[in-house]
Write a protein that holds these residues in place. Structure first.
Motif, PDB file in Angstrom:
ATOM      1  N   ALA A   1      45.173  50.595  41.063  1.00 45.66           N
ATOM      2  CA  ALA A   1      44.686  49.942  42.276  1.00 45.66           C
ATOM      3  C   ALA A   1      44.110  48.554  41.974  1.00 45.66           C
ATOM      4  O   ALA A   1      44.402  47.586  42.662  1.00 45.66           O
ATOM      5  CB  ALA A   1      43.632  50.818  42.955  1.00 45.66           C
ATOM      6  N   CYS A   2      43.296  48.472  40.941  1.00 47.55           N
ATOM      7  CA  CYS A   2      42.586  47.210  40.693  1.00 47.55           C
ATOM      8  C   CYS A   2      43.427  46.275  39.858  1.00 47.55           C
ATOM      9  O   CYS A   2      43.749  46.574  38.711  1.00 47.55           O
ATOM     10  CB  CYS A   2      41.268  47.489  40.005  1.00 47.55           C
ATOM     11  SG  CYS A   2      40.260  48.586  40.988  1.00 47.55           S
ATOM     12  N   GLY A   3      43.780  45.156  40.438  1.00 47.30           N
ATOM     13  CA  GLY A   3      44.619  44.225  39.702  1.00 47.30           C
ATOM     14  C   GLY A   3      44.622  42.868  40.368  1.00 47.30           C
ATOM     15  O   GLY A   3      43.629  42.450  40.979  1.00 47.30           O
TER      16      GLY A   3
ATOM     17  N   ASN B   1      43.379  42.195  43.960  1.00 48.25           N
ATOM     18  CA  ASN B   1      41.979  41.947  44.262  1.00 48.25           C
ATOM     19  C   ASN B   1      41.550  40.522  43.928  1.00 48.25           C
ATOM     20  O   ASN B   1      40.876  39.869  44.725  1.00 48.25           O
ATOM     21  CB  ASN B   1      41.095  42.902  43.451  1.00 48.25           C
ATOM     22  CG  ASN B   1      41.507  44.342  43.611  1.00 48.25           C
ATOM     23  OD1 ASN B   1      42.592  44.728  43.219  1.00 48.25           O
ATOM     24  ND2 ASN B   1      40.657  45.131  44.213  1.00 48.25           N
TER      25      ASN B   1
ATOM     26  N   THR C   1      46.829  46.616  47.902  1.00 49.22           N
ATOM     27  CA  THR C   1      45.720  46.674  46.962  1.00 49.22           C
ATOM     28  C   THR C   1      45.370  48.108  46.583  1.00 49.22           C
ATOM     29  O   THR C   1      44.929  48.380  45.482  1.00 49.22           O
ATOM     30  CB  THR C   1      44.496  45.918  47.518  1.00 49.22           C
ATOM     31  OG1 THR C   1      43.548  45.741  46.466  1.00 49.22           O
ATOM     32  CG2 THR C   1      43.834  46.659  48.641  1.00 49.22           C
TER      33      THR C   1
ATOM     34  N   ASP D   1      37.929  49.742  44.718  1.00 49.03           N
ATOM     35  CA  ASP D   1      38.858  48.634  44.939  1.00 49.03           C
ATOM     36  C   ASP D   1      38.292  47.634  45.948  1.00 49.03           C
ATOM     37  O   ASP D   1      38.395  46.417  45.758  1.00 49.03           O
ATOM     38  CB  ASP D   1      40.199  49.181  45.430  1.00 49.03           C
ATOM     39  CG  ASP D   1      41.242  48.089  45.538  1.00 49.03           C
ATOM     40  OD1 ASP D   1      41.840  47.773  44.498  1.00 49.03           O
ATOM     41  OD2 ASP D   1      41.423  47.544  46.637  1.00 49.03           O
TER      42      ASP D   1
HETATM   43 NA    NA Z   1      43.833  46.392  44.307  1.00 44.36          NA
END
Ligand code: NA
Ligand code: PHE
Length: 454
Positions: free
Chosen positions: A22-24, A27, A228, A260
């Motif tokens: 999710a986090c990349g 964001n 996201t 996120d």
């Molecule tokens: Na994300």
């Protein structure tokens, strides 16, 4: 098959995967300029609302679909088709196609990260002048072959990691770089908050001016929510299939959504003061983050080292997300075609991504005159994928889940006697699955269609 797939011994493993996917760049790179494009505060409010009200429930549905079927999205939707007699096969196929196209275009942006990473590395040993030079980003943008090379390098790295099967080790390792990343980001937020532009920025970000919203704002927000949270790709179906029997899906879905969303909010708070300070940079530019951060970092003491660490961490996050994308394509391929060997499927997928990356990689150089609707190739690809296709695929998965999974099964998966929250939220979740979700997605798409014509 289910046993070969395996599941994580610890809950920790699942969270590393899901949060890692999710986090990349969504964001740190995409959220800020989308907020800039859509006028700030009102859009952030809309975004936050949709993330919690629609994003989280759909994320939970995808995880549950995976956990229930122990399959990837193509086979899971095939099963739903067999069960209901309705054809949902296209949903799974489309999801995987979207994943591979997104991988090819995500790789271009990951390539930009690689570029600044190496630039910071080089300027450790030479003079930082070359980086302070504003033309640096422009030089990268106009150099198509460099971008293509960087994107290809990124795809190759991703493929090698997945082929070697070392991603579990690597993901763990990446997990450890994340606390460092958090510290760096907090320092940056504090620094950029001391800039004189801060009051103006806070007003822009948190004082909603609803007149700034347009016809397509709902879909811009919704599309970004899906992107996201990695929803609508089938990614979370695969990750759900790795969950242990005793893991509680709603808790996991909410945790991933909250983490996120917090990271995205921190990202805008970090980048906008710097962007406002550099008044010559349009907030709507997809290169916004790359335009303002490196220059700013070089202006502060110890900035070269800081920038190196920052872009190294950012690259790790981008790599982690890319591994997830590729893994999902591969796991679907192997699930759907039993005779396909995993290693082969990985190389083939990488080769396809490599071919597809040519267009977006050359979008700001060789193909820069090809503009549709006043926007470049990469911007149109981004919009097609994220504002149009993702909501559509997410809707398809949602309907397949609604029809193919009985209400009894849904309740069993959602309600946990020990978790009161899950019990009180169950009716809301069902309401979103059956009504609010489909309605919001369809209305968003319709408004967007209107937006094309007005
Ligand atoms: Na994300
Ligand atoms: N969610 C990732 C991001 O925000 C992008 C992504 C989508 C990664 C789908 C994997 C699968 O950067």
């Amino acid at each position: 098959m289910a046993s070969k797939r395996g599941s994580w011994k610890t809950r920790y493993g699942f969270y590393l995967l899901a949060i890692g996917s999710a986090c990349g760049l969504g964001n740190l790179w995409r959220f800020p300029y989308v907020v800039g494009e859509n006028g700030g505060g009102a859009f952030i409010l809309l975004y936050g609302l949709l993330a919690l009200a629609i994003g989280a429930p759909l994320l939970i549905a995808e995880l549950m679909l995976g956990k229930g079927t122990r399959r990837s999205v193509i086979v899971a939707t095939q099963q739903m088709s067999a069960k209901t007699g309705v054809n949902f096969r296209w949903v799974g196929r489309l999801a995987v196609m979207v994943s591979i196209v997104v991988l090819s275009y995500y790789s271009v942006i990951s390539g930009w990260v690689l570029h600044f990473l190496t630039q910071f590395l080089v300027s450790l040993f030479s003079s930082p002048e070359q980086l302070t030079d504003k033309t640096n980003l422009a030089a990268l943008m106009s150099n198509g072959w460099l971008q293509l090379m960087l994107a290809s390098a990124h795809i190759l790295i991703t493929v090698v990691v997945v082929v070697k099967g070392v991603q579990q080790g690597l993901e763990r390792w990446i997990g450890y770089t994340m606390p460092l990343f958090a510290v760096l980001v907090i320092i940056l937020v504090m620094r950029s908050f001391s800039l004189p532009s801060t009051p103006e920025v806070l007003r822009f970000l948190f004082y909603p001016d609803f007149s700034k919203l347009s016809w397509d704002s709902i879909n811009h927000a919704l599309g970004h929510v899906f992107f996201t949270l990695s929803v609508g790709f089938g990614t979370m179906v695969t990750f759900g299939s790795y969950m242990r029997e005793e893991d509680h899906v709603p808790t996991a879905g909410f945790r991933v959504t909250i983490v996120d969303t917090v990271i995205s909010l921190v990202a805008v708070v970090m980048i906008f003061p710097v962007a406002f300070q550099a008044s010559n940079v349009p907030l709507t530019d997809p290169a916004l983050m790359f335009e303002v951060l490196p220059k700013y970092l070089l202006g502060i003491r110890g900035g070269t080292l800081f920038g190196l660490a920052f872009f190294a961490c950012l690259y790790m996050a981008a790599l982690n997300a890319s591994i997830g994308l590729l893994e999902v394509v591969v796991s679907n391929w192997v699930d759907a075609k039993k005779e396909m060997e995993r290693g082969k499927a990985t190389w083939y997928s990488g080769a396809i991504a490599l071919m597809l990356t040519v267009l977006p990689a050359l979008s700001s150089s060789i193909f820069k005159d090809i503009r549709v609707g006043g926007r470049s190739l990469i911007e149109n690809l981004d919009s097609l994928l994220i504002n149009w296709l993702l909501p559509l695929v997410a809707l398809g998965i949602l309907i397949a889940f609604n029809r193919g999974v009985s209400d009894k099964e849904k309740e069993l998966g959602f309600v946990d006697k020990d978790k009161f929250v899950s019990y009180s939220m169950y009716p809301h979740w069902m309401f979103v699955l059956k009504w609010a979700g489909p309605v919001v997605i369809i209305v968003g798409l319709l408004l967007q269609v209107i937006g094309v014509f007005v």
